[in-house]
Scaffold this motif. Structure first.
Motif, PDB file in Angstrom:
ATOM      1  N   GLU A  13       0.819  -1.212   0.000  1.00 48.37           N
ATOM      2  CA  GLU A  13       0.000   0.000   0.000  1.00 48.37           C
ATOM      3  C   GLU A  13       0.855   1.264   0.000  1.00 48.37           C
ATOM      4  O   GLU A  13       0.499   2.271  -0.627  1.00 48.37           O
ATOM      5  CB  GLU A  13      -0.934  -0.020   1.210  1.00 48.37           C
ATOM      6  N   ALA A  14       1.999   1.252   0.668  1.00 44.87           N
ATOM      7  CA  ALA A  14       2.829   2.448   0.774  1.00 44.87           C
ATOM      8  C   ALA A  14       3.349   2.903  -0.583  1.00 44.87           C
ATOM      9  O   ALA A  14       3.548   4.094  -0.823  1.00 44.87           O
ATOM     10  CB  ALA A  14       3.994   2.185   1.726  1.00 44.87           C
ATOM     11  N   ARG A  15       3.554   1.963  -1.482  1.00 39.09           N
ATOM     12  CA  ARG A  15       4.129   2.316  -2.780  1.00 39.09           C
ATOM     13  C   ARG A  15       3.204   2.024  -3.953  1.00 39.09           C
ATOM     14  O   ARG A  15       3.534   2.303  -5.095  1.00 39.09           O
ATOM     15  CB  ARG A  15       5.457   1.553  -2.957  1.00 39.09           C
ATOM     16  N   GLY A  16       2.045   1.414  -3.664  1.00 38.45           N
ATOM     17  CA  GLY A  16       1.114   1.126  -4.735  1.00 38.45           C
ATOM     18  C   GLY A  16       1.607   0.035  -5.665  1.00 38.45           C
ATOM     19  O   GLY A  16       1.256   0.022  -6.854  1.00 38.45           O
ATOM     20  N   HIS A  17       2.408  -0.877  -5.144  1.00 37.79           N
ATOM     21  CA  HIS A  17       2.956  -1.970  -5.946  1.00 37.79           C
ATOM     22  C   HIS A  17       2.332  -3.297  -5.525  1.00 37.79           C
ATOM     23  O   HIS A  17       1.862  -3.445  -4.387  1.00 37.79           O
ATOM     24  CB  HIS A  17       4.474  -2.074  -5.774  1.00 37.79           C
ATOM     25  N   VAL A  18       2.346  -4.250  -6.428  1.00 33.11           N
ATOM     26  CA  VAL A  18       1.994  -5.630  -6.105  1.00 33.11           C
ATOM     27  C   VAL A  18       3.284  -6.433  -6.008  1.00 33.11           C
ATOM     28  O   VAL A  18       4.103  -6.423  -6.947  1.00 33.11           O
ATOM     29  CB  VAL A  18       1.056  -6.247  -7.164  1.00 33.11           C
ATOM     30  N   LEU A  19       3.485  -7.083  -4.905  1.00 39.26           N
ATOM     31  CA  LEU A  19       4.637  -7.963  -4.725  1.00 39.26           C
ATOM     32  C   LEU A  19       4.230  -9.386  -5.045  1.00 39.26           C
ATOM     33  O   LEU A  19       3.111  -9.807  -4.747  1.00 39.26           O
ATOM     34  CB  LEU A  19       5.157  -7.879  -3.290  1.00 39.26           C
ATOM     35  N   ALA A  20       5.140 -10.151  -5.642  1.00 40.86           N
ATOM     36  CA  ALA A  20       4.791 -11.508  -6.043  1.00 40.86           C
ATOM     37  C   ALA A  20       6.038 -12.370  -6.159  1.00 40.86           C
ATOM     38  O   ALA A  20       7.164 -11.872  -6.329  1.00 40.86           O
ATOM     39  CB  ALA A  20       4.049 -11.495  -7.383  1.00 40.86           C
ATOM     40  N   VAL A  21       5.824 -13.660  -6.065  1.00 42.18           N
ATOM     41  CA  VAL A  21       6.853 -14.642  -6.398  1.00 42.18           C
ATOM     42  C   VAL A  21       6.666 -14.983  -7.872  1.00 42.18           C
ATOM     43  O   VAL A  21       5.569 -15.339  -8.303  1.00 42.18           O
ATOM     44  CB  VAL A  21       6.729 -15.907  -5.533  1.00 42.18           C
ATOM     45  N   GLU A  22       7.737 -14.852  -8.628  1.00 40.26           N
ATOM     46  CA  GLU A  22       7.692 -15.118 -10.065  1.00 40.26           C
ATOM     47  C   GLU A  22       8.389 -16.438 -10.387  1.00 40.26           C
ATOM     48  O   GLU A  22       9.458 -16.735  -9.855  1.00 40.26           O
ATOM     49  CB  GLU A  22       8.384 -13.985 -10.826  1.00 40.26           C
ATOM     50  N   GLU A  23       7.762 -17.219 -11.247  1.00 42.79           N
ATOM     51  CA  GLU A  23       8.357 -18.460 -11.735  1.00 42.79           C
ATOM     52  C   GLU A  23       8.478 -18.356 -13.250  1.00 42.79           C
ATOM     53  O   GLU A  23       7.475 -18.149 -13.943  1.00 42.79           O
ATOM     54  CB  GLU A  23       7.496 -19.660 -11.345  1.00 42.79           C
ATOM     55  N   HIS A  24       9.704 -18.504 -13.757  1.00 38.55           N
ATOM     56  CA  HIS A  24       9.911 -18.303 -15.186  1.00 38.55           C
ATOM     57  C   HIS A  24      10.801 -19.405 -15.764  1.00 38.55           C
ATOM     58  O   HIS A  24      11.900 -19.656 -15.267  1.00 38.55           O
ATOM     59  CB  HIS A  24      10.562 -16.943 -15.453  1.00 38.55           C
ATOM     60  N   PRO A  25      10.347 -20.094 -16.809  1.00 44.47           N
ATOM     61  CA  PRO A  25      11.199 -21.100 -17.453  1.00 44.47           C
ATOM     62  C   PRO A  25      12.294 -20.406 -18.259  1.00 44.47           C
ATOM     63  O   PRO A  25      12.018 -19.537 -19.068  1.00 44.47           O
ATOM     64  CB  PRO A  25      10.218 -21.845 -18.367  1.00 44.47           C
ATOM     65  N   GLU A  26      13.531 -20.814 -18.038  1.00 41.65           N
ATOM     66  CA  GLU A  26      14.638 -20.152 -18.735  1.00 41.65           C
ATOM     67  C   GLU A  26      15.576 -21.152 -19.397  1.00 41.65           C
ATOM     68  O   GLU A  26      16.792 -20.959 -19.453  1.00 41.65           O
ATOM     69  CB  GLU A  26      15.398 -19.244 -17.760  1.00 41.65           C
ATOM     70  N   GLY A  27      14.993 -22.242 -19.881  1.00 35.14           N
ATOM     71  CA  GLY A  27      15.767 -23.181 -20.679  1.00 35.14           C
ATOM     72  C   GLY A  27      16.367 -24.347 -19.936  1.00 35.14           C
ATOM     73  O   GLY A  27      16.797 -25.314 -20.551  1.00 35.14           O
ATOM     74  N   GLY A  28      16.429 -24.285 -18.623  1.00 32.93           N
ATOM     75  CA  GLY A  28      16.988 -25.390 -17.856  1.00 32.93           C
ATOM     76  C   GLY A  28      15.927 -26.425 -17.524  1.00 32.93           C
ATOM     77  O   GLY A  28      14.773 -26.337 -17.952  1.00 32.93           O
ATOM     78  N   ARG A  29      16.334 -27.409 -16.727  1.00 40.48           N
ATOM     79  CA  ARG A  29      15.382 -28.446 -16.329  1.00 40.48           C
ATOM     80  C   ARG A  29      14.263 -27.854 -15.482  1.00 40.48           C
ATOM     81  O   ARG A  29      13.105 -28.222 -15.608  1.00 40.48           O
ATOM     82  CB  ARG A  29      16.098 -29.549 -15.554  1.00 40.48           C
ATOM     83  N   THR A  40       1.801   0.202 -11.094  1.00 32.97           N
ATOM     84  CA  THR A  40       0.479   0.398 -11.711  1.00 32.97           C
ATOM     85  C   THR A  40       0.545   0.444 -13.237  1.00 32.97           C
ATOM     86  O   THR A  40      -0.475   0.295 -13.895  1.00 32.97           O
ATOM     87  CB  THR A  40      -0.155   1.696 -11.189  1.00 32.97           C
ATOM     88  N   ARG A  41       1.731   0.646 -13.798  1.00 31.76           N
ATOM     89  CA  ARG A  41       1.885   0.645 -15.250  1.00 31.76           C
ATOM     90  C   ARG A  41       2.232  -0.736 -15.785  1.00 31.76           C
ATOM     91  O   ARG A  41       2.421  -0.916 -16.990  1.00 31.76           O
ATOM     92  CB  ARG A  41       2.975   1.641 -15.655  1.00 31.76           C
ATOM     93  N   GLY A  42       2.320  -1.704 -14.859  1.00 29.57           N
ATOM     94  CA  GLY A  42       2.649  -3.060 -15.263  1.00 29.57           C
ATOM     95  C   GLY A  42       4.133  -3.318 -15.403  1.00 29.57           C
ATOM     96  O   GLY A  42       4.537  -4.382 -15.879  1.00 29.57           O
ATOM     97  N   GLU A  43       4.955  -2.367 -14.985  1.00 27.94           N
ATOM     98  CA  GLU A  43       6.393  -2.561 -15.077  1.00 27.94           C
ATOM     99  C   GLU A  43       6.888  -3.424 -13.913  1.00 27.94           C
ATOM    100  O   GLU A  43       6.497  -3.228 -12.765  1.00 27.94           O
ATOM    101  CB  GLU A  43       7.106  -1.208 -15.077  1.00 27.94           C
ATOM    102  N   ARG A  44       7.763  -4.337 -14.250  1.00 29.84           N
ATOM    103  CA  ARG A  44       8.251  -5.339 -13.304  1.00 29.84           C
ATOM    104  C   ARG A  44       9.659  -4.964 -12.834  1.00 29.84           C
ATOM    105  O   ARG A  44      10.504  -4.524 -13.613  1.00 29.84           O
ATOM    106  CB  ARG A  44       8.257  -6.688 -14.008  1.00 29.84           C
ATOM    107  N   ARG A  45       9.918  -5.164 -11.517  1.00 24.63           N
ATOM    108  CA  ARG A  45      11.231  -4.887 -10.957  1.00 24.63           C
ATOM    109  C   ARG A  45      11.618  -6.039 -10.037  1.00 24.63           C
ATOM    110  O   ARG A  45      10.824  -6.470  -9.195  1.00 24.63           O
ATOM    111  CB  ARG A  45      11.223  -3.578 -10.174  1.00 24.63           C
TER     112      ARG A  45
END
Length: 533
Positions: A13-29, A40-45
């Motif tokens: 709430e203090a920054r208006g961001h959504v925090l999340a755990v991300e899982e991304h396949p990057e070619g490994g097993r 709020t613009r959908g930019e990921r950090r």
């Protein structure tokens, strides 16, 4: 991010961001996991990366806490509590490990109103709330010496929380029964005492909300006034049966007898006290030991209305690092309504009974759980509560493995049921997902160096030990226990002339979901046991 999946979402709430755990396949097993923020613009950090797993991001005005861990550990064996300092833009300025003592398992971090970090840790043998202040020694908060959560198999678990007035609410286990308590200094209040399990706690003003259940009511959304402690049912909870028709759970604790055996051909008259009146058949069993111990097992017994000791079905839960709870279960009521006693057990390795009990399954899967299930039958029979010559065992997934091991390596049960059960743990160890990729090493051993142990505990390789009928249920789209594994077990038994039934459901996966499937499986399992009585 394309192809990414997200979980454990929390609003900052203090920054208006959504925090999340991300899982991304990057070619490994296996995929890569990170802790991220999305504006709020959908930019990921990216906030944190490098660990194998992340969970439970919890923001505070200038800080962020989370849990992380690395393979080969699971979140119930060893994790780290992390804390970061955030700048005005929500960027991580610095971070540090707050707690990671030995095999300590930490979960559900939170901040109180003063910004002090707290979390559940099992460093003293139980998942209890501790305070991790920057300028003081870590210390437990006043709370029962008991587990305050189960194993974190899923994200977003909330079984305790700090309240704005400095008090806090905890769920905890008392002999397997869930309790909800409000703790404020030396003052203690039990809340919603009609319920025996609580999940998904949240607070809004003067009200606490939870998903609760009891032995007579299925899952219910309740609201609790924190000032008056009045409980309001907000949704669900309609009992499908009259309370007088519901078999209630009796907590049981029984001594483990290593290598327990019970000959099937023994006359029923030789068991002392096996014939008894209705009041004795429905009474609560005697406790063997009130204190959880690695030499005792735990569970719940449901008794039917019966003039004579009834047949018994032993329920084995999946996981196996999971637990069964004393709440309304339509399946159990089906069986007691048809004259069967049901023992729904929390064998060694189950959660809710402390770290030592949970760790008792390490390297002992297929042995400790089987001993616990088999030791229960003569113990109940000695009290005249069940007919020991009419005992059955059933389980799904990991529970199916325990059931098959009990049938292959012990002479206790008259028959059994495997619902998408593991019959070949070696095959399971070779092809599984990242979260459980090292789980079999903990449960049995290294699949390569401990191949002989796997061989000893693989029901598929010991079908000659199964001499009683077995019924199998399998989903055609199961990617965990693939149909070929179950079909190989069925073929091996039929080749040896062992009576068995096999029911396949082409559209089901690992764990049945469709109502028609559930009904069909239950009806056929009942008919199968009846033919053996």
């Amino acid at each position: 991010m394309n192809d990414a999946r997200y979980g454990d979402l929390v609003y900052d709430e203090a920054r208006g961001h959504v925090l999340a755990v991300e899982e991304h396949p990057e070619g490994g097993r296996f995929p890569v996991h990170r802790l991220i923020a999305i504006d709020t613009r959908g930019e990921r950090r990216v906030l944190a990366e490098g660990a194998d797993f992340y969970a439970s991001p919890r923001p505070q005005s200038h800080a962020l806490a989370w849990i992380e861990w690395d393979r080969p550990h699971q979140p119930w064996t060893r994790t780290r509590l992390m804390k970061a300092r955030l700048d005005q833009h929500g960027q991580v300025a610095s971070h540090a490990t707050v707690a990671a003592e030995g095999n300590e398992s930490i979960q559900q971090p939170t901040f109180d109103n003063d910004g002090v970090l707290m979390a559940l840790t099992d460093r003293d043998g139980w998942w209890r709330p501790w305070r991790f202040a920057d300028d003081a020694m870590d210390m437990p908060l006043p709370s029962p010496l008991a587990d305050h959560a189960g194993a974190p198999w899923q994200m977003g678990t909330r079984t305790w929380m700090a309240l704005p007035d400095g008090s806090y609410v905890v769920c905890w286990f008392d002999r397997g029964f869930g309790r909800l308590s409000l703790l404020n200094g030396a003052t203690w209040h039990d809340l919603a005492t009609d319920y025996t399990r609580f999940r998904a706690l949240t607070v809004d003003g003067n009200h606490l909300y939870a998903i609760a259940a009891s032995p007579t009511h299925p899952s219910t959304v309740i609201g609790i006034n924190l000032l008056t402690h009045a409980v309001n049912v907000l949704a669900g909870g309609e009992p499908p049966l009259a309370e007088s028709d519901i078999a209630l759970p009796h907590p049981i604790t029984w001594p483990i007898t290593v290598g327990a055996r019970l000959a099937r051909d023994r006359p029923s008259e030789s068991v002392d006290g096996v014939r008894d009146n209705r009041s004795r058949a429905r009474r609560a069993p005697t406790e063997a030991n009130e204190t959880p111990s690695a030499r005792n097992a735990h569970g719940f017994l449901y008794l039917p209305a019966s003039e004579t000791p009834p047949p018994l079905i032993v329920f084995i839960h999946g996981g196996p690092t999971s637990a069964t709870h004393p709440v309304f279960d339509a399946r159990i009521q089906f069986w007691t309504g048809h004259g069967f006693a049901v023992a729904d057990i929390n064998y060694r390795g189950s959660t809710g009974y402390g770290r030592a009990y949970r760790d008792a399954l390490r390297g002992a899967w297929g042995v400790a759980d089987v001993e616990d299930a088999c030791a229960l039958v003569p113990w109940l029979a000695a009290q005249g509560l069940i007919d020991p010559l009419a005992a059955f065992i059933r389980g799904g997934s990991a529970g199916g493995y325990t059931a098959l091991c009990a049938l292959a390596f012990r002479d206790v049960f008259r028959g059994g049921a495997s619902l998408y059960g593991v019959s070949d743990p070696i095959a399971l160890a070779k092809d599984t997902h990242k979260f459980e990729s090292d789980y079999m090493d903990w449960l049995i051993g290294d699949p390569v160096t401990d191949e002989a142990i796997y061989h000893e505990r693989t029901p598929l390789l010991h079908v000659e030990g199964i001499t009683v009928p077995v019924i199998f249920f399998q989903g055609g789209r199961d990617a965990v226990v693939v149909p070929a594994q179950t079909e190989a077990m069925v073929a091996a038994l039929r080749q040896r002339g062992v009576p068995c039934e096999y029911h396949a459901y082409p559209d089901e996966r690992h764990g049945f979901r469709q109502a028609t499937t559930l009904a069909h499986a239950l009806e056929n399992e009942h008919a199968f046991y009846r033919t053996l009585l």
